[in-house]
Design a protein around this motif. Structure first.
Motif, PDB file in Angstrom:
ATOM      1  N   GLU A  40     -11.995   3.574   4.376  1.00 35.02           N
ATOM      2  CA  GLU A  40     -11.472   3.369   5.742  1.00 35.02           C
ATOM      3  C   GLU A  40     -11.842   4.537   6.644  1.00 35.02           C
ATOM      4  O   GLU A  40     -11.127   4.858   7.586  1.00 35.02           O
ATOM      5  CB  GLU A  40      -9.940   3.222   5.689  1.00 35.02           C
TER       6      GLU A  40
ATOM      7  N   GLU B 256       0.831  -1.216   0.000  1.00 42.87           N
ATOM      8  CA  GLU B 256       0.000   0.000   0.000  1.00 42.87           C
ATOM      9  C   GLU B 256       0.865   1.265   0.000  1.00 42.87           C
ATOM     10  O   GLU B 256       1.896   1.320   0.680  1.00 42.87           O
ATOM     11  CB  GLU B 256      -0.890  -0.029   1.259  1.00 42.87           C
TER      12      GLU B 256
ATOM     13  N   HIS C 142      -3.688   8.542   1.651  1.00 43.24           N
ATOM     14  CA  HIS C 142      -2.269   8.482   2.033  1.00 43.24           C
ATOM     15  C   HIS C 142      -1.397   9.293   1.084  1.00 43.24           C
ATOM     16  O   HIS C 142      -0.489  10.013   1.511  1.00 43.24           O
ATOM     17  CB  HIS C 142      -1.791   7.026   2.055  1.00 43.24           C
TER      18      HIS C 142
ATOM     19  N   GLN D  19     -10.650   7.750   1.853  1.00 45.24           N
ATOM     20  CA  GLN D  19     -11.324   8.282   3.037  1.00 45.24           C
ATOM     21  C   GLN D  19     -10.749   9.659   3.308  1.00 45.24           C
ATOM     22  O   GLN D  19      -9.778  10.046   2.673  1.00 45.24           O
ATOM     23  CB  GLN D  19     -11.116   7.368   4.265  1.00 45.24           C
TER      24      GLN D  19
HETATM   25 ZN   LIG Z   1      -5.315   2.450   3.447  1.00 46.93          ZN
END
Ligand SMILES: [Zn+2]
Ligand SMILES: [Zn+2]
Length: 288
Positions: free
Chosen positions: A261, A149, A181, A220
């Motif tokens: 998430e 990820e 992220h 998210q």
């Molecule tokens: Zn993630």
């Protein structure tokens, strides 16, 4: 675009509104909500046994819910301590084996920390470990795809190019692109239609156009500082321009899975799904 690409939306773990805190109840709830995917959260440890995994597999098939799994957070393939590397490998292998029993193809994991090592050195270490883990899984006849990820902090291995390069160089590895992220890692960058499109162009450039039809993504809200991710937020509470992201996914013909998430798990997964559907209907869904 040829045909229509399919994008499944779902929750990271059991929806809050599930009747029970079990994966089987979670899958049923995902279906009842009209979502299409769920990520099994093995993030602390892999506690699920074979019998439960088979029940989860049956339930996901019956409910047409696409499953993936998130391996434990405590993985660091760049640890200086060989015992910690060995334990990290075991955690990832175990997550992948149970995921396979559940019928989940994609296994997401956080690969490593840089510590004070130069990123190219860390890359080679991570690559050697992931390669041997992928070979081990293949030797066991397991049909799983390892999904390293993109990380939320510059101190964590997982820049977009590192993840794409691993995917290009190792069979059985594909990216998990966590857009929140990427946004946090860039301290607020990667947040416009053009920037999201550039990410997708990069995926196509390194992995080919087929990779865009088989994406695994996390979306998210997120809080961040100059040092990157602090914590996940609801979409409403954050500055992530998710409509522009969804429009880019449509225009680049992206298929696969979007896992949410957010602390407001199913509500935000549904918001993403609804927004994607309405944008797609508005524009016809292709840049060609
Ligand atoms: Zn993630
Ligand atoms: Zn993760």
């Amino acid at each position: 675009m040829i045909g229509e690409t399919v994008l499944s939306f779902g929750t990271a773990g059991i929806p809050h509104s599930a009747e029970k805190r079990s994966s089987v109840a979670g899958i049923a709830r995902v279906r009842a909500l009209g979502l299409d995917a769920m990520e099994l959260e093995f993030v602390r440890r892999v506690a699920m046994g074979g019998k439960s995994a088979r029940a989860v597999c049956t339930s996901a098939r019956d409910n047409r819910v696409r499953l993936s799994a998130h391996a434990p957070y405590y993985i660091n393939l760049n640890s200086q301590d060989p015992e910690k590397v060995r334990a990290s490998r075991e955690r990832l292998l175990k997550a992948a084996r149970v995921a396979a029993l559940c019928g989940a193809r994609n296994v997401v994991f956080h690969a490593a920390y840089y510590h004070d090592d130069p990123p190219p050195v860390v890359y080679e270490r991570v690559k050697a470990q992931v390669q041997s883990i992928a070979e081990q899984l293949r030797a066991e006849g397991l049909n799983v795809c390892l999904r390293p990820e993109t990380s939320g902090r510059p101190s964590q291995f997982g820049a977009l190019d590192e993840i794409l390069q691993l995917s290009a160089e190792i069979d059985g590895v594909s990216p998990c692109v966590d857009f929140a992220h990427l946004h946090a890692r860039a301290a607020g960058g990667v947040n416009t239609y053009a920037e999201f499109g550039a990410v997708l162009d990069r995926v196509e450039e390194i992995l080919g156009v087929d990779a865009l039809q088989d994406m695994h993504m996390h979306v998210q809200g997120i809080a961040y500082t100059q040092a990157g991710e602090r914590r996940h937020l609801t979409l409403a509470a954050s500055d992530l321009r998710y409509e522009e992201l969804l429009q880019a996914l449509i225009d680049w013909g992206v298929g696969g899975t979007v896992i949410c998430e957010s602390p407001s798990l199913e509500a935000d997964a549904l918001l993403l799904q609804r927004t994607h559907h309405s944008l797609r209907n508005k524009r016809g869904g292709s840049k060609d």
